[in-house]
Design a protein around this motif. Structure first.
Motif, mmCIF file in Angstrom:
data_model
loop_
_atom_site.group_PDB
_atom_site.id
_atom_site.type_symbol
_atom_site.label_atom_id
_atom_site.label_comp_id
_atom_site.label_asym_id
_atom_site.label_seq_id
_atom_site.Cartn_x
_atom_site.Cartn_y
_atom_site.Cartn_z
ATOM 1 N N ALA A 32 -35.223 53.100 -26.166
ATOM 2 C CA ALA A 32 -33.818 52.782 -26.448
ATOM 3 C C ALA A 32 -32.868 53.913 -26.053
ATOM 4 O O ALA A 32 -31.815 53.667 -25.467
ATOM 5 C CB ALA A 32 -33.632 52.437 -27.923
ATOM 6 N N LEU A 33 -33.233 55.159 -26.347
ATOM 7 C CA LEU A 33 -32.341 56.267 -25.996
ATOM 8 C C LEU A 33 -32.311 56.512 -24.488
ATOM 9 O O LEU A 33 -31.292 56.917 -23.940
ATOM 10 C CB LEU A 33 -32.736 57.543 -26.742
ATOM 11 N N ARG A 34 -33.434 56.267 -23.805
ATOM 12 C CA ARG A 34 -33.465 56.433 -22.352
ATOM 13 C C ARG A 34 -32.634 55.347 -21.674
ATOM 14 O O ARG A 34 -31.895 55.592 -20.740
ATOM 15 C CB ARG A 34 -34.890 56.404 -21.811
ATOM 16 N N ILE A 35 -32.728 54.132 -22.162
ATOM 17 C CA ILE A 35 -31.950 53.025 -21.598
ATOM 18 C C ILE A 35 -30.470 53.228 -21.874
ATOM 19 O O ILE A 35 -29.634 53.069 -20.995
ATOM 20 C CB ILE A 35 -32.426 51.669 -22.173
ATOM 21 N N GLY A 36 -30.130 53.591 -23.089
ATOM 22 C CA GLY A 36 -28.733 53.825 -23.455
ATOM 23 C C GLY A 36 -27.903 52.572 -23.313
ATOM 24 O O GLY A 36 -28.371 51.451 -23.507
ATOM 25 N N TYR A 37 -26.657 52.753 -22.938
ATOM 26 C CA TYR A 37 -25.716 51.638 -22.823
ATOM 27 C C TYR A 37 -25.538 51.159 -21.394
ATOM 28 O O TYR A 37 -24.744 50.286 -21.130
ATOM 29 C CB TYR A 37 -24.344 52.049 -23.370
ATOM 30 N N GLN A 38 -26.210 51.784 -20.465
ATOM 31 C CA GLN A 38 -26.070 51.456 -19.047
ATOM 32 C C GLN A 38 -24.662 51.744 -18.531
ATOM 33 O O GLN A 38 -24.254 51.221 -17.501
ATOM 34 C CB GLN A 38 -26.450 49.994 -18.765
ATOM 35 N N ALA A 39 -23.906 52.547 -19.241
ATOM 36 C CA ALA A 39 -22.570 52.926 -18.793
ATOM 37 C C ALA A 39 -22.721 54.101 -17.829
ATOM 38 O O ALA A 39 -23.299 55.119 -18.174
ATOM 39 C CB ALA A 39 -21.701 53.327 -19.981
ATOM 40 N N ARG A 40 -22.236 53.946 -16.626
ATOM 41 C CA ARG A 40 -22.287 55.022 -15.649
ATOM 42 C C ARG A 40 -21.079 54.916 -14.731
ATOM 43 O O ARG A 40 -20.590 53.818 -14.449
ATOM 44 C CB ARG A 40 -23.601 55.023 -14.879
ATOM 45 N N PRO A 41 -20.607 56.051 -14.221
ATOM 46 C CA PRO A 41 -19.390 56.061 -13.425
ATOM 47 C C PRO A 41 -19.512 55.300 -12.100
ATOM 48 O O PRO A 41 -18.562 54.673 -11.660
ATOM 49 C CB PRO A 41 -19.105 57.536 -13.179
ATOM 50 N N LYS A 42 -20.684 55.324 -11.476
ATOM 51 C CA LYS A 42 -20.869 54.638 -10.190
ATOM 52 C C LYS A 42 -21.837 53.487 -10.415
ATOM 53 O O LYS A 42 -23.035 53.599 -10.178
ATOM 54 C CB LYS A 42 -21.392 55.613 -9.142
#
Length: 172
Positions: A106-116
């Motif tokens: 879960a922590l590795r996946i995170g929110y999938q928020a990324r700038p690019k």
């Protein structure tokens, strides 16, 4: 139309403290409403045991060997950058993440928020923990523990891994 009234100053001392790795800043609001400040070394065992308490004593004019008059203090709010800096600098003990079974990534996946969002090569930061142990447990959304983890088995796992620190995340 109502006329704005001036805020009544607090009747007791209020403190806001920032404890850093080098300095501790203590801001106090006296009972008369005036703000006062004091800066101390965060660690100075020859002079005091705790910088925050020493700063409050100095601002209130209380002797170093006297008890703080807690009935004269209305609020103490404290923040610190020490732990945050240790995490950012990757200092400290090797860490094992203990998490509910099924949530190990879960922590590795995170929110999938990324700038690019459409980047083909995604570089993720290193995790703050070294290993993950998933445990059989269940905590309801109201905080009720339906199934508690086996803490003795967790301690054994921690020892086996040669680690001295663990972080536990609660998922429901």
């Amino acid at each position: 139309m109502a006329t704005p009234t001036k805020a009544t100053p607090p009747k007791r001392w209020e403190f806001w403290i920032d404890r850093g790795g080098t300095f501790t800043d203590v801001i106090g609001r006296r009972p008369d409403g005036k703000l006062v400040a004091h800066k101390l070394l965060s660690e100075n065992p020859e002079a005091y045991r705790d910088a925050a308490v020493a700063g409050m004593r100095r601002l209130m004019g209380v002797a170093a060997d006297a008890l703080l008059p807690t009935d004269e203090i209305g609020a103490v709010k404290m923040g610190t950058t020490v732990a945050t800096n240790a995490l950012l600098e990757r200092k400290g003990d090797r860490t094992l993440l203990v998490i509910t079974k099924g949530f190990g990534d879960a922590l590795r996946i995170g929110y999938q928020a990324r700038p690019k969002i459409f980047a083909r090569h995604i570089v993720k930061p290193d995790m703050l923990y070294e290993r993950v142990v998933e445990v059989e447990e269940r905590v309801r959304s109201d905080g009720t523990v339906e199934r508690a983890p086996d803490l003795d088995a967790l301690r054994l796992e921690l020892q086996r891994a040669g680690m001295t620190a663990s972080a536990r995340s609660r998922s429901s």
